[in-house]
Design a protein around this motif. Sequence first.
Motif, PDB file in Angstrom:
ATOM      1  N   TYR A  92       0.814  -1.211   0.000  1.00 46.78           N
ATOM      2  CA  TYR A  92       0.000   0.000   0.000  1.00 46.78           C
ATOM      3  C   TYR A  92       0.853   1.269   0.000  1.00 46.78           C
ATOM      4  O   TYR A  92       0.364   2.338  -0.374  1.00 46.78           O
ATOM      5  N   LEU A  93       2.104   1.155   0.436  1.00 49.78           N
ATOM      6  CA  LEU A  93       2.957   2.344   0.536  1.00 49.78           C
ATOM      7  C   LEU A  93       3.959   2.443  -0.607  1.00 49.78           C
ATOM      8  O   LEU A  93       4.773   3.360  -0.636  1.00 49.78           O
ATOM      9  N   LEU A  94       3.884   1.511  -1.553  1.00 51.71           N
ATOM     10  CA  LEU A  94       4.876   1.442  -2.624  1.00 51.71           C
ATOM     11  C   LEU A  94       4.929   2.734  -3.433  1.00 51.71           C
ATOM     12  O   LEU A  94       6.003   3.198  -3.815  1.00 51.71           O
ATOM     13  N   PHE A  95       3.762   3.335  -3.691  1.00 51.45           N
ATOM     14  CA  PHE A  95       3.713   4.529  -4.533  1.00 51.45           C
ATOM     15  C   PHE A  95       3.708   5.820  -3.713  1.00 51.45           C
ATOM     16  O   PHE A  95       3.582   6.911  -4.267  1.00 51.45           O
ATOM     17  N   LEU A  96       3.828   5.665  -2.404  1.00 52.25           N
ATOM     18  CA  LEU A  96       3.841   6.835  -1.535  1.00 52.25           C
ATOM     19  C   LEU A  96       5.210   7.116  -0.948  1.00 52.25           C
ATOM     20  O   LEU A  96       5.534   8.260  -0.628  1.00 52.25           O
ATOM     21  N   ASP A  97       6.015   6.071  -0.804  1.00 59.07           N
ATOM     22  CA  ASP A  97       7.320   6.195  -0.160  1.00 59.07           C
ATOM     23  C   ASP A  97       8.348   5.430  -0.990  1.00 59.07           C
ATOM     24  O   ASP A  97       8.262   4.201  -1.124  1.00 59.07           O
ATOM     25  N   ILE A  98       9.319   6.133  -1.550  1.00 61.28           N
ATOM     26  CA  ILE A  98      10.307   5.514  -2.442  1.00 61.28           C
ATOM     27  C   ILE A  98      11.126   4.457  -1.737  1.00 61.28           C
ATOM     28  O   ILE A  98      11.669   3.539  -2.374  1.00 61.28           O
ATOM     29  N   SER A  99      11.230   4.514  -0.423  1.00 57.78           N
ATOM     30  CA  SER A  99      12.020   3.525   0.307  1.00 57.78           C
ATOM     31  C   SER A  99      11.448   2.126   0.130  1.00 57.78           C
ATOM     32  O   SER A  99      12.185   1.136   0.167  1.00 57.78           O
ATOM     33  N   HIS A 100      10.144   2.016  -0.081  1.00 56.16           N
ATOM     34  CA  HIS A 100       9.541   0.693  -0.274  1.00 56.16           C
ATOM     35  C   HIS A 100       9.894   0.118  -1.636  1.00 56.16           C
ATOM     36  O   HIS A 100       9.979  -1.103  -1.783  1.00 56.16           O
ATOM     37  N   ALA A 101      10.102   0.981  -2.619  1.00 56.25           N
ATOM     38  CA  ALA A 101      10.579   0.511  -3.923  1.00 56.25           C
ATOM     39  C   ALA A 101      11.992  -0.052  -3.788  1.00 56.25           C
ATOM     40  O   ALA A 101      12.331  -1.081  -4.384  1.00 56.25           O
ATOM     41  N   ARG A 102      12.843   0.610  -2.988  1.00 59.28           N
ATOM     42  CA  ARG A 102      14.206   0.104  -2.761  1.00 59.28           C
ATOM     43  C   ARG A 102      14.170  -1.238  -2.039  1.00 59.28           C
ATOM     44  O   ARG A 102      14.944  -2.147  -2.365  1.00 59.28           O
ATOM     45  N   VAL A 103      13.272  -1.366  -1.066  1.00 59.20           N
ATOM     46  CA  VAL A 103      13.143  -2.630  -0.348  1.00 59.20           C
ATOM     47  C   VAL A 103      12.722  -3.744  -1.295  1.00 59.20           C
ATOM     48  O   VAL A 103      13.216  -4.873  -1.216  1.00 59.20           O
ATOM     49  N   LEU A 104      11.821  -3.411  -2.234  1.00 62.95           N
ATOM     50  CA  LEU A 104      11.367  -4.415  -3.199  1.00 62.95           C
ATOM     51  C   LEU A 104      12.516  -4.873  -4.096  1.00 62.95           C
ATOM     52  O   LEU A 104      12.665  -6.068  -4.373  1.00 62.95           O
TER      53      LEU A 104
END
Length: 782
Positions: free
Chosen positions: A72-84
């Motif tokens: 749910y936070l993937l498009f709100l917080d870039i840090s979650h894209a890095r985690v992915l």
Amino acid sequence: MLSYAQWDHFAYMVISIALLGFGASGTFIAIYRNWLLKRTRYLLPVLMLLTSLSMSTVIFFIRHFFGNFESYLLFLDISHARVLVLSYLAFFMPFFFGALAIGLVYVKYVRNIGLLYFSDLIGSGIGGLICLYLFHIFLPQYLPGLIAFLPLLGALLIVEKTDILWLPVTVLLYAVIPAVMVFHPASLQMSQYKSLSKVLNLPGAAIVETKPSVYGIIQLVEAPALRFAPGLSLSYTSEIPVSGAIFCNGEWFGPVYRFQREDSAFFMQSTTQQLPYVMHKVERVLINDGATGIGAAHAVSNGAKVVNVVEPNSAALNIFMKQKFDQNEHIYTFPEVNLIPKHSRSYLISDNSGYDLIVLPPINAFGGDAGIKATNEQYLFTLQALDDIWDRLNSNGMISVTVWQDYPFRSSLKMLALLVETLKGKGIDTPDKHIASIRGWGTITYVLKKSAISFDELRRIRRFCSEMYFDPLILPDIQKDDLQQYNQVEDERFFEYVRSIMAQDREKFYRSYPFNIAPPTDNQPFFGQFLKWGRIKSMISNYGWSGLPYLELGYLIVVFTFIQIFIIAIALILLPLVKIGWKGKGKSFTLVYFSCLGLGFMFFEIVLIQVFSLFFGNTIYAAAMVISGMLIFSGLGSLFSTNLGWQAKTISIVNFLVMLLIITYSIVLISLIRYFIDQPIFLKLLISFILVAPVSFIMGMPFPMGLRRLQIVNSRLLPWAWGINGCLSVISTVLATIIAIERGFIWVMLLAALSYAIASLIGNKPNFSRVKSWRQYRTALK
């Protein structure tokens, strides 16, 4: 594990990552071939040890990296894209090390490539089937450590005699890590947005039992503060009983409740789901996806004589039935209730009984589900499924389904469209005479009646709404003043949308509405998919970029995964090959031929997994059977291809046969699946292997035959062949899903056939260099 931590749409990511590991290892071997071959004596055992180590520690990466990721936070917080991305790389390592060892064996012992490739695929296929069995015995977090012992065994088997002293000691030391992972596995951390996470926030809530199953992790929760009463009327004054709950992979399965026959005021009678029982008396009821039997208890409380409950998740039901109930009985012990352990769609196709009422499972949850199920195949909510249900109704029978209200309006409108189009398919152009609907503060219940709604039924519905503070939504004599007597809506355009769907020119409304609410079909069984790409800008304008993920999260994650996988595949597979050059004859053949094989094979495999999900009623069974079956029979085909040579004409014929088989499967496969769908699970597995065998056997031939031809024409391009095929295979797993959502499975199947048709042409490309007339063209083509 990823389905538990997040949601099951990450399955496509896993397949892509596995293929990415194989493709990247091939590129690595191509670049450092000589250095690696000189050291295979030591590298092969070491790579097996690294494979074991990375397998057994993957649970830590899931917990410490992927556990911090939130869809749910993937498009709100870039840090979650890095985690992915970090998660990609962590999951990538076991496949890379294992494939690197396999690739070195292929290169070093190239004369035995047919037998080696066959053995590899056979072992992979058997591994898939064994893992399916292990799901019934072990929780997922135990399996990586357990499976990690197999590479350790491989290291012992491949060691040379001169190294026999030091390697066993090393293997024993490495065995400590998977042993620890088996006996003391790390716990899985799930998303805070999953149903189980929310329930565990209640006072006194605790998980009291956890069981493995092929359907996922089954967990029983006791929560003194939990009450289950979906859409309960505000006029209800009795006590709502305390209930526990059962969850599957962290998602709601059903409540643990107590029901007694003499309980005349069962709370479900004060919900909108009471609508069909208000209209007229029903004696024979079919409950689809009945879970813990709350729908069956509802039917019994209304005097039903025969209640058939279809529920395939036997592991969850076993936990439910073991609970202590008053008078030592639960709903499934009642004589009028029959539990049928099958998938609902399978039972509908095979059952010939007639019913007064057929109940579909509730859709969504309070507030909607943010499109998280956009990529889930929901074969119970398609036009073909409603046709099957219609055929099981008695002359006065009804179909009932309850939808949680969402905003923007999507599920409620899509379900209405599905019911209206079902009537249209039966030649009924007056849906307002056959559909009744009422609305509470949180839920909408639709009832589709096979015969016209009578005046007496209208009177009963209105009286029920008045008593329960519900509002009519659809009735033959509905008036504007009826719509919001007790329950106001934030956006009154909802009623206009309902009238548009009920109108004759509804197709125009489907096209103009900002979300996809057209009825799903078996070709596109994605009820939870609402995104229209042409409306992205207007959606962002209306709801903001930060609000977009809460509307269409599931599909957006698949697209985001595709973009990331595409970039990573190019970076790890194709770009490094530039170092060895792209020269000599056969470049066009290499590029087109191996690209087509990568696309065609994976497109066909992904479609088979999705189609066989209907056959088994379970994606895990479908994936295990299709992947294992295709690996085993492709291995046999690869072994057989060594007898066919590498001539261009032979390669062309083999690819042409694959194309014909794919087209044939696209025509007859669904019919065959419907014919055999009522068989027991073990017989289904056997039938599936028989269905998959012919095409997989032939599909195992083009790749090794193309490699042998390329080795003769220009062996310098062999690494490119591996890289191009691997790259396209990685990309096509997610791309196939996107195409299936947008255009349907049949398009993916036809594109797979087209890929092999192009491979057939490029494999036997005629020489047009001296063609100067139509006659010469025909001669060259011939």
